[in-house]
Design a protein around this motif. Structure first.
Motif, PDB file in Angstrom:
ATOM      1  N   VAL A  19      -0.410  -8.841  -5.897  1.00  0.00           N
ATOM      2  CA  VAL A  19       0.698  -9.342  -6.542  1.00  0.00           C
ATOM      3  C   VAL A  19       2.002  -8.402  -5.775  1.00  0.00           C
ATOM      4  CG1 VAL A  19       2.130  -9.480  -8.496  1.00  0.00           C
ATOM      5  CG2 VAL A  19      -0.159  -9.805  -8.762  1.00  0.00           C
ATOM      6  N   PHE A  20       2.819  -8.920  -5.364  1.00  0.00           N
ATOM      7  CA  PHE A  20       3.968  -8.419  -4.688  1.00  0.00           C
ATOM      8  C   PHE A  20       5.137  -8.498  -5.695  1.00  0.00           C
ATOM      9  CE2 PHE A  20       2.632 -10.534  -0.425  1.00  0.00           C
ATOM     10  CZ  PHE A  20       1.687  -9.933  -0.376  1.00  0.00           C
ATOM     11  N   GLN A  21       5.969  -7.591  -5.607  1.00  0.00           N
ATOM     12  CA  GLN A  21       7.043  -7.340  -6.541  1.00  0.00           C
ATOM     13  C   GLN A  21       8.200  -7.054  -5.866  1.00  0.00           C
ATOM     14  OE1 GLN A  21       7.083  -6.144 -10.853  1.00  0.00           O
ATOM     15  NE2 GLN A  21       8.227  -4.475 -10.146  1.00  0.00           N
ATOM     16  N   SER A  22       9.380  -7.437  -5.773  1.00  0.00           N
ATOM     17  CA  SER A  22      10.562  -7.089  -5.018  1.00  0.00           C
ATOM     18  C   SER A  22      11.214  -5.721  -5.683  1.00  0.00           C
ATOM     19  CB  SER A  22      11.613  -8.138  -5.123  1.00  0.00           C
ATOM     20  OG  SER A  22      12.027  -8.256  -6.370  1.00  0.00           O
ATOM     21  N   MET A  51       4.972  -0.833   2.365  1.00  0.00           N
ATOM     22  CA  MET A  51       4.523  -2.048   1.668  1.00  0.00           C
ATOM     23  C   MET A  51       3.404  -1.919   0.441  1.00  0.00           C
ATOM     24  SD  MET A  51       6.487  -4.054   3.054  1.00  0.00           S
ATOM     25  CE  MET A  51       7.615  -2.622   3.266  1.00  0.00           C
ATOM     26  N   LEU A  52       2.333  -1.062   0.861  1.00  0.00           N
ATOM     27  CA  LEU A  52       1.448  -0.740   0.000  1.00  0.00           C
ATOM     28  C   LEU A  52       1.868  -0.013  -1.266  1.00  0.00           C
ATOM     29  CD1 LEU A  52      -1.402   0.356   2.271  1.00  0.00           C
ATOM     30  CD2 LEU A  52      -1.230  -1.789   1.248  1.00  0.00           C
ATOM     31  N   GLU A  53       2.890   0.984  -1.089  1.00  0.00           N
ATOM     32  CA  GLU A  53       3.452   1.570  -2.272  1.00  0.00           C
ATOM     33  C   GLU A  53       4.435   1.108  -2.908  1.00  0.00           C
ATOM     34  OE1 GLU A  53       5.987   5.998  -2.705  1.00  0.00           O
ATOM     35  OE2 GLU A  53       5.086   5.479  -0.873  1.00  0.00           O
ATOM     36  N   HIS A  54       5.127   0.411  -2.250  1.00  0.00           N
ATOM     37  CA  HIS A  54       6.596  -0.135  -3.055  1.00  0.00           C
ATOM     38  C   HIS A  54       6.377  -1.938  -3.266  1.00  0.00           C
ATOM     39  CE1 HIS A  54       8.702   3.688  -2.229  1.00  0.00           C
ATOM     40  NE2 HIS A  54       8.158   3.723  -0.930  1.00  0.00           N
ATOM     41  N   VAL A  55       5.966  -2.345  -2.464  1.00  0.00           N
ATOM     42  CA  VAL A  55       5.855  -4.009  -2.669  1.00  0.00           C
ATOM     43  C   VAL A  55       4.583  -4.426  -3.432  1.00  0.00           C
ATOM     44  CG1 VAL A  55       6.450  -6.164  -1.750  1.00  0.00           C
ATOM     45  CG2 VAL A  55       7.792  -4.252  -1.144  1.00  0.00           C
ATOM     46  N   ILE A  56       3.472  -3.962  -2.854  1.00  0.00           N
ATOM     47  CA  ILE A  56       2.279  -4.538  -3.490  1.00  0.00           C
ATOM     48  C   ILE A  56       1.813  -3.679  -4.537  1.00  0.00           C
ATOM     49  CG2 ILE A  56      -0.318  -4.802  -2.886  1.00  0.00           C
ATOM     50  CD1 ILE A  56       0.596  -4.964  -0.075  1.00  0.00           C
ATOM     51  N   VAL A  57       2.167  -4.370  -5.699  1.00  0.00           N
ATOM     52  CA  VAL A  57       2.028  -3.651  -7.259  1.00  0.00           C
ATOM     53  C   VAL A  57       0.591  -4.089  -7.719  1.00  0.00           C
ATOM     54  CG1 VAL A  57       4.259  -3.555  -7.562  1.00  0.00           C
ATOM     55  CG2 VAL A  57       2.975  -5.749  -8.581  1.00  0.00           C
ATOM     56  N   GLN A  58      -0.258  -4.693  -7.257  1.00  0.00           N
ATOM     57  CA  GLN A  58      -1.623  -5.139  -7.969  1.00  0.00           C
ATOM     58  C   GLN A  58      -2.500  -5.568  -6.505  1.00  0.00           C
ATOM     59  OE1 GLN A  58      -1.889  -7.697 -11.202  1.00  0.00           O
ATOM     60  NE2 GLN A  58      -0.448  -6.703 -12.254  1.00  0.00           N
ATOM     61  N   LEU A  73      -5.522  -5.909   6.262  1.00  0.00           N
ATOM     62  CA  LEU A  73      -4.432  -4.695   6.019  1.00  0.00           C
ATOM     63  C   LEU A  73      -2.958  -5.257   6.765  1.00  0.00           C
ATOM     64  CD1 LEU A  73      -3.380  -2.198   5.507  1.00  0.00           C
ATOM     65  CD2 LEU A  73      -4.253  -1.203   7.470  1.00  0.00           C
ATOM     66  N   GLU A  74      -3.380  -5.869   8.037  1.00  0.00           N
ATOM     67  CA  GLU A  74      -1.992  -6.345   8.788  1.00  0.00           C
ATOM     68  C   GLU A  74      -1.499  -7.539   8.279  1.00  0.00           C
ATOM     69  OE1 GLU A  74      -0.713  -6.857  13.303  1.00  0.00           O
ATOM     70  OE2 GLU A  74      -2.429  -7.945  12.909  1.00  0.00           O
ATOM     71  N   GLU A  75      -2.624  -8.364   7.678  1.00  0.00           N
ATOM     72  CA  GLU A  75      -1.893  -9.701   7.069  1.00  0.00           C
ATOM     73  C   GLU A  75      -1.280  -9.550   5.787  1.00  0.00           C
ATOM     74  OE1 GLU A  75      -4.204 -13.207   4.499  1.00  0.00           O
ATOM     75  OE2 GLU A  75      -5.459 -12.057   5.782  1.00  0.00           O
ATOM     76  N   VAL A  76      -1.911  -8.642   4.837  1.00  0.00           N
ATOM     77  CA  VAL A  76      -1.300  -8.325   3.472  1.00  0.00           C
ATOM     78  C   VAL A  76      -0.167  -7.708   3.620  1.00  0.00           C
ATOM     79  CG1 VAL A  76      -1.499  -7.228   1.366  1.00  0.00           C
ATOM     80  CG2 VAL A  76      -3.454  -8.450   2.476  1.00  0.00           C
ATOM     81  N   ALA A  77      -0.068  -6.792   4.610  1.00  0.00           N
ATOM     82  CA  ALA A  77       1.493  -5.844   4.713  1.00  0.00           C
ATOM     83  C   ALA A  77       2.407  -6.628   5.365  1.00  0.00           C
ATOM     84  CB  ALA A  77       0.950  -4.733   5.753  1.00  0.00           C
ATOM     85  N   GLN A  78       2.124  -7.819   6.137  1.00  0.00           N
ATOM     86  CA  GLN A  78       3.254  -8.618   6.991  1.00  0.00           C
ATOM     87  C   GLN A  78       3.697  -9.548   5.773  1.00  0.00           C
ATOM     88  OE1 GLN A  78       2.013 -11.322   9.866  1.00  0.00           O
ATOM     89  NE2 GLN A  78       3.712 -10.673  11.006  1.00  0.00           N
ATOM     90  N   ALA A  79       2.801  -9.981   4.900  1.00  0.00           N
ATOM     91  CA  ALA A  79       3.226 -10.804   3.964  1.00  0.00           C
ATOM     92  C   ALA A  79       4.004 -10.238   2.686  1.00  0.00           C
ATOM     93  CB  ALA A  79       1.818 -11.699   2.932  1.00  0.00           C
ATOM     94  N   ALA A  80       3.842  -9.202   2.464  1.00  0.00           N
ATOM     95  CA  ALA A  80       4.404  -8.370   1.548  1.00  0.00           C
ATOM     96  C   ALA A  80       5.912  -8.094   2.220  1.00  0.00           C
ATOM     97  CB  ALA A  80       3.771  -7.218   1.326  1.00  0.00           C
ATOM     98  N   PHE A  81       5.827  -7.730   3.367  1.00  0.00           N
ATOM     99  CA  PHE A  81       7.217  -7.507   4.215  1.00  0.00           C
ATOM    100  C   PHE A  81       8.072  -8.579   4.178  1.00  0.00           C
ATOM    101  CE2 PHE A  81      10.183  -7.323   7.677  1.00  0.00           C
ATOM    102  CZ  PHE A  81      10.641  -6.359   7.575  1.00  0.00           C
ATOM    103  N   LEU A  82       7.469  -9.921   4.235  1.00  0.00           N
ATOM    104  CA  LEU A  82       8.327 -11.188   4.348  1.00  0.00           C
ATOM    105  C   LEU A  82       8.613 -11.677   3.102  1.00  0.00           C
ATOM    106  CD1 LEU A  82       6.081 -13.041   7.238  1.00  0.00           C
ATOM    107  CD2 LEU A  82       8.446 -12.028   7.317  1.00  0.00           C
ATOM    108  N   PHE A  83       7.760 -11.273   1.995  1.00  0.00           N
ATOM    109  CA  PHE A  83       8.101 -11.467   0.520  1.00  0.00           C
ATOM    110  C   PHE A  83       9.439 -10.824   0.313  1.00  0.00           C
ATOM    111  CE2 PHE A  83       8.045  -9.690  -3.513  1.00  0.00           C
ATOM    112  CZ  PHE A  83       8.166 -10.860  -4.382  1.00  0.00           C
TER     113      PHE A  83
END
Length: 89
Positions: A19-22, A51-58, A73-83
């Motif tokens: 789960v990503f949160q802005s 991204m792991l600390e601030h955007v990915i909340v779950q 790791l790269e896929e999820v971090a990139q998706a969080a950044f783009l979100f």
């Protein structure tokens, strides 16, 4: 207008759910300053932990070494950044 965080569920290609949160625009500006070099190039060693600390909340509290391999790791971090940046994947 008051800031209201947005959330989005993300499922990786491996089937893991996140789960990503802005974050607040002011916080995002600080993060952008911290994750790029003097030429504006993003630095993986700083982007991914941010991204792991601030955007990915779950799941919460994820660290880079919690991932079995680089690809997810790269896929999820990139998706969080783009979100967070407001761009579509």
């Amino acid at each position: 207008m008051a800031f209201k965080p947005k959330q989005e569920e993300y499922t990786s290609q491996a089937g893991n759910k996140y789960v990503f949160q802005s974050v607040y625009p002011s916080k995002w500006a600080e993060i952008l300053d911290q994750i790029s070099d003097k030429h504006g190039k993003l630095l993986n060693s700083k982007v991914i932990p941010a991204m792991l600390e601030h955007v990915i909340v779950q799941p919460s509290g994820l660290k880079m070494d919690d991932f079995e391999g680089w690809a997810e790791l790269e896929e999820v971090a990139q998706a969080a950044f783009l979100f967070q940046h407001g761009r579509k994947r």
